[in-house]
Design an enzyme around this catalytic site. Sequence first.
Site, PDB file in Angstrom:
ATOM      1  N   HIS A 461       0.840  -1.208   0.000  1.00 50.39           N
ATOM      2  CA  HIS A 461       0.000   0.000   0.000  1.00 50.39           C
ATOM      3  C   HIS A 461       0.871   1.253   0.000  1.00 50.39           C
ATOM      4  CE1 HIS A 461      -3.625   2.383   1.275  1.00 50.39           C
ATOM      5  NE2 HIS A 461      -2.666   3.167   1.758  1.00 50.39           N
ATOM      6  N   GLU A 462       1.803   1.317   0.940  1.00 50.89           N
ATOM      7  CA  GLU A 462       2.639   2.513   1.039  1.00 50.89           C
ATOM      8  C   GLU A 462       3.555   2.653  -0.175  1.00 50.89           C
ATOM      9  OE1 GLU A 462       1.842   4.685   3.042  1.00 50.89           O
ATOM     10  OE2 GLU A 462       0.547   3.469   4.322  1.00 50.89           O
ATOM     11  N   HIS A 465       1.751   4.493  -2.865  1.00 49.81           N
ATOM     12  CA  HIS A 465       1.876   5.941  -2.687  1.00 49.81           C
ATOM     13  C   HIS A 465       3.237   6.424  -3.194  1.00 49.81           C
ATOM     14  CE1 HIS A 465      -1.767   6.921  -0.568  1.00 49.81           C
ATOM     15  NE2 HIS A 465      -1.513   6.153   0.474  1.00 49.81           N
ATOM     16  N   HIS A 468       3.380   6.905  -6.856  1.00 47.91           N
ATOM     17  CA  HIS A 468       2.661   8.122  -7.242  1.00 47.91           C
ATOM     18  C   HIS A 468       3.597   9.335  -7.155  1.00 47.91           C
ATOM     19  CE1 HIS A 468      -1.594  10.171  -6.952  1.00 47.91           C
ATOM     20  NE2 HIS A 468      -0.987  10.416  -8.094  1.00 47.91           N
TER      21      HIS A 468
END
Length: 672
Positions: A461-462, A465, A468
């Site tokens: 998940h991290e 990010h 991105h």
Amino acid sequence: MPNPLLADWSGPFALPPFAEITDADFAPAFEAALSEARRNIAAIAADPAPPSFANTIEAMEQAEGLLDRVSGVFYNLSGADSTPEREALMRDLAPKMAGFSSEVTMNRPLFQRIDTLWQRRAELGLTAEQARVLELYHKMFLRAGAALNDADAQRMAAIKERLAVLSTAFSQNLLADERSWFRPLSEADLEGLPDFVVAAAREAGRERGQEGPVLTLNRSLIVPFLQFSPKRELREVAYEAWVARGANGGETDNRANAAEILALREERAHLLGFANFAEFKLDDEMAKTPAQVRDLLMRVWAPARRKAEEDAATLTGMMHADGVNGDLEAWDWRYYSEKRRVAEFDFDESLLKPYLSLEAMIGAAFDTAHRLFGLEFRALEGPFYHPDVRGWEVTRNGRHVAVFLGDYFARGSKRSGAWCSAMRSQRKLGGETSAIVVNVCNFTKGDPALLSYDDARTLFHEFGHALHQMLSNVTYQFISGTSVARDFVELPSQLYEHWLEVPEVLQKHARHWQTGAPMPQDLLDKLLAAQTYDQGFATVEYVASALVDLDFHDGPAPRDPMARQAEILAVIGMPHAIRMRHATPHFSHVFSGDGYSSGYYSYMWSEVMDADAFEAFQERGDAFDPETAAKLERYILSAGGSRPADELWLDFRGKKPGVEALLKGRGLLETA
């Protein structure tokens, strides 16, 4: 000796000179950076030349460069490796930084220049990206109060300064409670615990300076303890300590802070002409209105609650069969749910951990990024800001892309949770500048560190990010990376989690840390078959938190947030044995800053999209389909906030998402 925070950073990749920076350097660095920023802003506002995009917007983009650099280091360190000196400086800086922000956004000559450009935007010959940046600057100033009269502007500035003080206190109170609580465990207390939980407790004891194992409030330790400990009384003690963070009375109690924060947010919204804070906050998000958010949450709540009640009945029966009478309680759920998972799926999560070493999962995240986007990762030598931190240069086809730092282990100086931040954001204005991105987690240290499946999901998940940020490809920092609508920002992170469920990823990377053997096929099959297990519980605890957050802000601010929280949970029919994932006194998403205030729903709003986005790969029959990956990078990961989020989504997917994919992914479609 020159202040290293103010000197040129001439080392590799212009990384901060961590080894040279001391706590004493930060205060004078902030003083110098704020002074420089004020001079730059004043010069822009007083420029006698007619306003242009270059002498106003682009000048503002570069006016706070030194302040951005100092802040990028300090605030990352304050969250991940706090010290008493850093905490004191954070308290001192909170009103100063808020005050400076108000100085800028309420500078009337400056706003007049921006407003003039906005009114003349059609004749300025702007690129699409420049037009978007101008639009966002103009909107930011208006939402900050630039058009208020003098009295209201002064009150707005005072509100923001007070909110900054309260939010900082909320965060530090929570960290203090998490840091101070631990419970020594006797050898008898370790009965029934898997080896990895015992090892984690012993490591926690060493970290706390204790001779034996201890239980702490670190999620990676307390959750498996609640899953596996057969000692009900001890589970109750541990659980109640975990959920009491921020509500223990005394100086670290957050309940009064939360009430004042809510009242000030309501006043802020009223000053800007909005009925309540939720109306103000959501006006700038994809959801647009509280009604839209509530509709989504309630469409998911109903089937999730039904599933959770069905599961609660089953778990209660198991508990009674153990000779424990009475109601199933919150500290019982995880224990009996784990026993049920073993019974129904023949799946024991403790057998999974040897295949999920931290090294293996970092390798899986990196390899997935390589297959999707052609990225490569080369380990860097430190020193970084803490001995636990590791660094990599990220390249593509031999060209530098970014620097990625991973700070994975729990420690007393780190706030709870997991997050991604940028010490430096990508931009092109003023010269090509690549990102320095940090992933911070709270995994239990071990030799080796073995992750739960939930931990591995957090890592992915991290890293979503981080992608991105790293793949951002825009000119202006204002719209770089994760500078997007709050209910869009979780799309890349939650989408990336899906690749952890791709069988070939696990087959390649989930290997036994001692033997190197791949995860047995039957264990892999059981893992994948159990993916939607206990989603009634997980969905209920999340949606309840999101509904409380929304209700707090969608109407008059409650004088007693705890009483209002109880009322909301009663109205929606919160199951007895499940509590909110984040109760008000430790709801840092909502009260440690404005980021997720009236916005905790964002994870579910993004989940509607991420479920549909992964279907785009599945429709092509390949989780690594190159054409779909290229579209994902072009329209989502590299675009930042260069266009409205709904436009970027439609360019990527070609249609609006529906809630069905989310319900299907959580195993709730049949109960909807």
